[in-house]
Design an enzyme around this catalytic site. Structure first.
Site, PDB file in Angstrom:
ATOM      1  N   PHE A   1       0.805  -1.226   0.000  1.00  0.00           N
ATOM      2  CA  PHE A   1       0.000   0.000   0.000  1.00  0.00           C
ATOM      3  C   PHE A   1       0.835   1.271   0.000  1.00  0.00           C
ATOM      4  O   PHE A   1       0.345   2.341  -0.342  1.00  0.00           O
ATOM      5  CB  PHE A   1      -0.941   0.012   1.227  1.00  0.00           C
TER       6      PHE A   1
ATOM      7  N   LYS B   1      -1.092  -7.363  -9.323  1.00  0.00           N
ATOM      8  CA  LYS B   1      -2.096  -7.416  -8.243  1.00  0.00           C
ATOM      9  C   LYS B   1      -1.682  -6.339  -7.248  1.00  0.00           C
ATOM     10  O   LYS B   1      -0.840  -6.561  -6.386  1.00  0.00           O
ATOM     11  CB  LYS B   1      -2.070  -8.817  -7.601  1.00  0.00           C
TER      12      LYS B   1
ATOM     13  N   GLU C   1      -4.957  -4.011  -2.190  1.00  0.00           N
ATOM     14  CA  GLU C   1      -6.403  -3.754  -2.196  1.00  0.00           C
ATOM     15  C   GLU C   1      -6.750  -2.482  -1.415  1.00  0.00           C
ATOM     16  O   GLU C   1      -7.849  -1.973  -1.507  1.00  0.00           O
ATOM     17  CB  GLU C   1      -7.174  -4.963  -1.643  1.00  0.00           C
ATOM     18  N   ARG C   2      -5.758  -1.965  -0.638  1.00  0.00           N
ATOM     19  CA  ARG C   2      -6.044  -0.738   0.115  1.00  0.00           C
ATOM     20  C   ARG C   2      -5.865   0.501  -0.756  1.00  0.00           C
ATOM     21  O   ARG C   2      -6.411   1.552  -0.450  1.00  0.00           O
ATOM     22  CB  ARG C   2      -5.127  -0.658   1.337  1.00  0.00           C
TER      23      ARG C   2
ATOM     24  N   SER D   1       5.084  -6.968   3.609  1.00  0.00           N
ATOM     25  CA  SER D   1       5.619  -7.272   4.939  1.00  0.00           C
ATOM     26  C   SER D   1       6.409  -8.589   4.915  1.00  0.00           C
ATOM     27  O   SER D   1       6.189  -9.442   4.047  1.00  0.00           O
ATOM     28  CB  SER D   1       4.464  -7.364   5.929  1.00  0.00           C
TER      29      SER D   1
ATOM     30  N   CYS E   1       9.566   1.862   3.475  1.00  0.00           N
ATOM     31  CA  CYS E   1      10.411   0.734   3.887  1.00  0.00           C
ATOM     32  C   CYS E   1      11.850   1.205   4.103  1.00  0.00           C
ATOM     33  O   CYS E   1      12.666   0.464   4.624  1.00  0.00           O
ATOM     34  CB  CYS E   1      10.356  -0.383   2.868  1.00  0.00           C
TER      35      CYS E   1
ATOM     36  N   GLU F   1       9.084  -3.767  13.415  1.00  0.00           N
ATOM     37  CA  GLU F   1       8.818  -2.738  12.403  1.00  0.00           C
ATOM     38  C   GLU F   1       7.552  -1.994  12.829  1.00  0.00           C
ATOM     39  O   GLU F   1       6.483  -2.596  12.922  1.00  0.00           O
ATOM     40  CB  GLU F   1       8.609  -3.370  11.025  1.00  0.00           C
TER      41      GLU F   1
HETATM   42  P1  NAD Z   1       1.329  -6.610   3.151  1.00  0.00           P
HETATM   43  O1  NAD Z   1       2.323  -7.689   3.304  1.00  0.00           O
HETATM   44  O2  NAD Z   1       0.178  -6.569   4.098  1.00  0.00           O
HETATM   45  O3  NAD Z   1       0.675  -6.666   1.682  1.00  0.00           O
HETATM   46  C1  NAD Z   1       1.467  -6.693   0.519  1.00  0.00           C
HETATM   47  C2  NAD Z   1       0.700  -7.427  -0.579  1.00  0.00           C
HETATM   48  O4  NAD Z   1       0.484  -8.779  -0.168  1.00  0.00           O
HETATM   49  C3  NAD Z   1      -0.667  -6.830  -0.871  1.00  0.00           C
HETATM   50  O5  NAD Z   1      -0.865  -6.832  -2.267  1.00  0.00           O
HETATM   51  C4  NAD Z   1      -1.629  -7.783  -0.177  1.00  0.00           C
HETATM   52  O6  NAD Z   1      -2.862  -7.903  -0.852  1.00  0.00           O
HETATM   53  C5  NAD Z   1      -0.896  -9.114  -0.194  1.00  0.00           C
HETATM   54  N1  NAD Z   1      -1.168  -9.932   0.984  1.00  0.00           N
HETATM   55  C6  NAD Z   1      -1.395  -9.487   2.255  1.00  0.00           C
HETATM   56  N2  NAD Z   1      -1.567 -10.540   3.089  1.00  0.00           N
HETATM   57  C7  NAD Z   1      -1.435 -11.652   2.335  1.00  0.00           C
HETATM   58  C8  NAD Z   1      -1.487 -13.050   2.632  1.00  0.00           C
HETATM   59  N3  NAD Z   1      -1.724 -13.487   3.867  1.00  0.00           N
HETATM   60  N4  NAD Z   1      -1.301 -13.921   1.634  1.00  0.00           N
HETATM   61  C9  NAD Z   1      -1.052 -13.488   0.369  1.00  0.00           C
HETATM   62  N5  NAD Z   1      -0.999 -12.180   0.036  1.00  0.00           N
HETATM   63  C10 NAD Z   1      -1.177 -11.276   1.000  1.00  0.00           C
HETATM   64  O7  NAD Z   1       2.132  -5.234   3.161  1.00  0.00           O
HETATM   65  P2  NAD Z   1       1.555  -3.755   3.217  1.00  0.00           P
HETATM   66  O8  NAD Z   1       1.006  -3.500   4.585  1.00  0.00           O
HETATM   67  O9  NAD Z   1       0.704  -3.490   2.037  1.00  0.00           O
HETATM   68  O10 NAD Z   1       2.900  -2.916   3.014  1.00  0.00           O
HETATM   69  C11 NAD Z   1       3.744  -2.534   4.069  1.00  0.00           C
HETATM   70  C12 NAD Z   1       4.904  -3.483   4.205  1.00  0.00           C
HETATM   71  O11 NAD Z   1       5.637  -3.544   2.990  1.00  0.00           O
HETATM   72  C13 NAD Z   1       5.903  -3.030   5.259  1.00  0.00           C
HETATM   73  O12 NAD Z   1       6.331  -4.156   5.980  1.00  0.00           O
HETATM   74  C14 NAD Z   1       7.041  -2.446   4.433  1.00  0.00           C
HETATM   75  O13 NAD Z   1       8.298  -2.447   5.069  1.00  0.00           O
HETATM   76  C15 NAD Z   1       7.027  -3.348   3.255  1.00  0.00           C
HETATM   77  N6  NAD Z   1       7.669  -2.730   2.110  1.00  0.00           N
HETATM   78  C16 NAD Z   1       8.889  -3.193   1.749  1.00  0.00           C
HETATM   79  C17 NAD Z   1       9.560  -2.617   0.688  1.00  0.00           C
HETATM   80  C18 NAD Z   1      10.924  -3.093   0.289  1.00  0.00           C
HETATM   81  O14 NAD Z   1      11.424  -2.622  -0.708  1.00  0.00           O
HETATM   82  N7  NAD Z   1      11.539  -4.003   1.023  1.00  0.00           N
HETATM   83  C19 NAD Z   1       8.967  -1.569  -0.024  1.00  0.00           C
HETATM   84  C20 NAD Z   1       7.710  -1.124   0.370  1.00  0.00           C
HETATM   85  C21 NAD Z   1       7.068  -1.715   1.437  1.00  0.00           C
END
Ligand code: NAD
Length: 496
Positions: free
Chosen positions: A156, A180, A183-184, A233, A288, A389
């Protein structure tokens, strides 16, 4: 509480060159985190519908793969032009759904455009290599070929940039692509795909499916998807990496972070304060690469503690579309309460709250999910706060007697996305660059985000895979190598 808009747009998926009404049975509100307004309803697309996108991408692949690289990049030149022309409109959508300020949204879109520009170099970047006479009369050549259907799953916090870490490289290399998005925050990519639609790509080359876990699992399990790029995450990154691997797919999964900055006493304290304040509190700490722990060394402790608390207290928090606002809300009410409870836990474990952003009330944004900048001092290196985090505008201060002790804090962390040092000493900088256990290093830099022609190099629990996003790594990831060894009989050539 959200303000329900009965007429909130029901979002569609973009499959095979068509905006397609989703048959999903589950839908979710897309909410403006600054106002609580429902902006749209997003479908949580099911596996059967995701399969249709995969089949469309698979059908488009043979012809797209045969399209010369020079022709494959022409739509990207057009895309760059359209993104430039529509950057303000896209930036406004981005701010509405994500909450970051309009300036931050536009800065993120510049990074998206930069990746499109780099991918326009594919005819050069995708070249292989060769050697004549590996044995007498025998020549050997390495050529790169695309993989087929590839997919990206994005988070997101950068709705405009992160999909473009993948999409331009994937299609320029001759793959067909499915996105994909989170969704937020699905609205920025909906607009970007409306622009992509005008770029002359054949149908099925790029597809957009909205959804959550079910859509992700469908991509992970479908045999025609060859590679998965994931950003989000760490627990989900690990899950995606494992399931993609179990299904024989190539995967690159970027995870969460807990970034440290070390401030030496010889740093330019004014510059350090300004840059670290932007890193810790910019995008409401939901980057991140946000600095989350500041480790002061020696007498930097008092100067930095006072100056950062002062700078953080002056930041103007509000709706990111309002002039002069420097920090927006966090993404959801759940995020706000998680961040506030982590601050509370830190306090219970002995940290002193120098600046408390809990319980923020922003005039005209009463339904928004705001946490104001927060500074905690004396955080124990073994506390939950030091390891977890937070992903919010919270900076923890810890103190070290010397560089050895400061580097030990970094070593303890499970994450390795970014580490920064503020100093005026070249030798301290060199030591830090050499020893810091993270993939993206900043020297007098607060957000060490690699440009599009360098890899985004997370380490440890911040990255699972071998090839990173962006630049040359992206070309490696989206192609496979074929090696050809050739011998031609002399007699044959003499016939002509
Ligand atoms: P998230 O893990 O909740 O979601 C990321 C994606 O995974 C979304 O598209 C979501 O629909 C999908 N998803 C969520 N739960 C899932 C599950 N149980 N099974 C399969 N798919 C699932 O992350 P977020 O809250 O959208 O983003 C924030 C996180 O992303 C933070 O931890 C941040 O540090 C990380 N991030 C990392 C980088 C990097 O370059 N390392 C860059 C940006 C964000």
């Amino acid at each position: 509480m959200t303000v329900a808009t009965p007429a909130a747009t029901k979002l569609t998926n973009y499959i095979n060159g068509q905006w397609t009404e989703s048959s999903a049975t589950a839908w979710q509100d897309v909410v403006n985190p600054a106002t609580g307004e429902v902006l749209a309803r997003v479908p949580l697309t099911d596996a059967a519908e995701v399969s249709r996108a995969i089949e469309a991408a698979a059908a488009a692949y043979p012809e797209w793969r045969r399209t010369p690289p020079e022709d494959r990049i022409q739509p990207l030149f057009k895309l760059k032009q359209l993104l430039e022309e529509h950057v303000d409109g896209l930036g406004r959508i981005l701010t509405q759904e994500n909450g970051k300020t309009f300036a931050e949204g536009k800065a993120e879109l510049r990074r998206a455009i930069e990746n499109v520009e780099v991918a326009c170099g594919i005819p050069t970047m995708m070249q292989g290599y060769n050697l004549e006479d590996v044995a007498r009369g025998i020549d050997e050549t390495m050529i790169r070929q695309p993989l087929g259907v590839v997919a990206a799953i994005t988070p997101f916090n950068f709705p405009g940039m992160i999909p473009f870490w993948f999409l331009p490289y994937a299609i320029a290399c001759g793959n067909t692509f499915i996105l994909k998005p989170s969704e937020r925050v699905p609205l920025t990519m909906r607009r970007a795909f409306e622009l992509l639609e005008q770029c002359g790509l054949p149908k099925g080359v790029v597809n957009l499916v909205n959804g959550g876990k079910a859509a992700v699992d469908a991509l992970l399990d479908h045999p025609k998807v060859r590679a998965i790029s994931f950003v989000g995450s760490t627990p989900v990154a690990k899950y995606v990496y494992a399931r993609a691997g179990a299904n024989g797919k190539r995967a690159q999964c970027q995870g969460g972070a807990k970034n440290h900055v070390i401030i030496l006493p010889d740093a330019d304290m004014q510059m350090a304060t300004q840059i670290i304040s932007d890193s810790a509190f910019g995008c409401a700490g939901q980057r991140c690469l946000a600095v989350s722990v500041a480790v002061t060394v020696g007498e930097a402790q008092k100067t930095f503690r006072d100056s950062i608390t002062d700078a953080a207290s002056k930041l103007r928090v509000g709706n990111g579309l309002d002039d002069g606002v420097q920090m927006g809300p966090v993404i959801t009410p759940q995020s706000k309460s998680r961040i506030e409870s982590l601050i509370g836990a830190g306090e219970k474990q002995g940290a002193k709250v120098l600046l408390d952003g809990r319980g923020a009330r922003i005039p005209k944004c009463e339904a928004g999910t705001f946490v104001k900048p927060t500074v905690l001092d004396g955080v124990s290196p073994t506390s939950e706060l030091a390891d977890t985090e937070i992903f919010g505008p919270v900076l923890s201060l810890v103190h070290a007697d010397d560089m050895d002790e400061a580097l030990a804090f970094l070593e303890r962390s499970a994450y390795g996305n970014q580490a920064s040092l503020f100093t005026s000493s070249g030798s301290a900088a060199r030591r830090f660059r050499y020893e810091a256990p993270a993939g993206n290093i900043g020297i007098n830099i607060g957000v060490a985000a690699p440009m599009a022609y360098f890899p985004f190099s997370g380490w440890k629990d911040s990255f699972f895979g071998v090839m990173h996003g962006q630049g040359r790594d992206a070309v490696e990831f989206y192609t496979e190598k074929k090696v050809v060894i050739e011998r031609w009989a002399k007699e044959h050539s003499r016939k002509f």
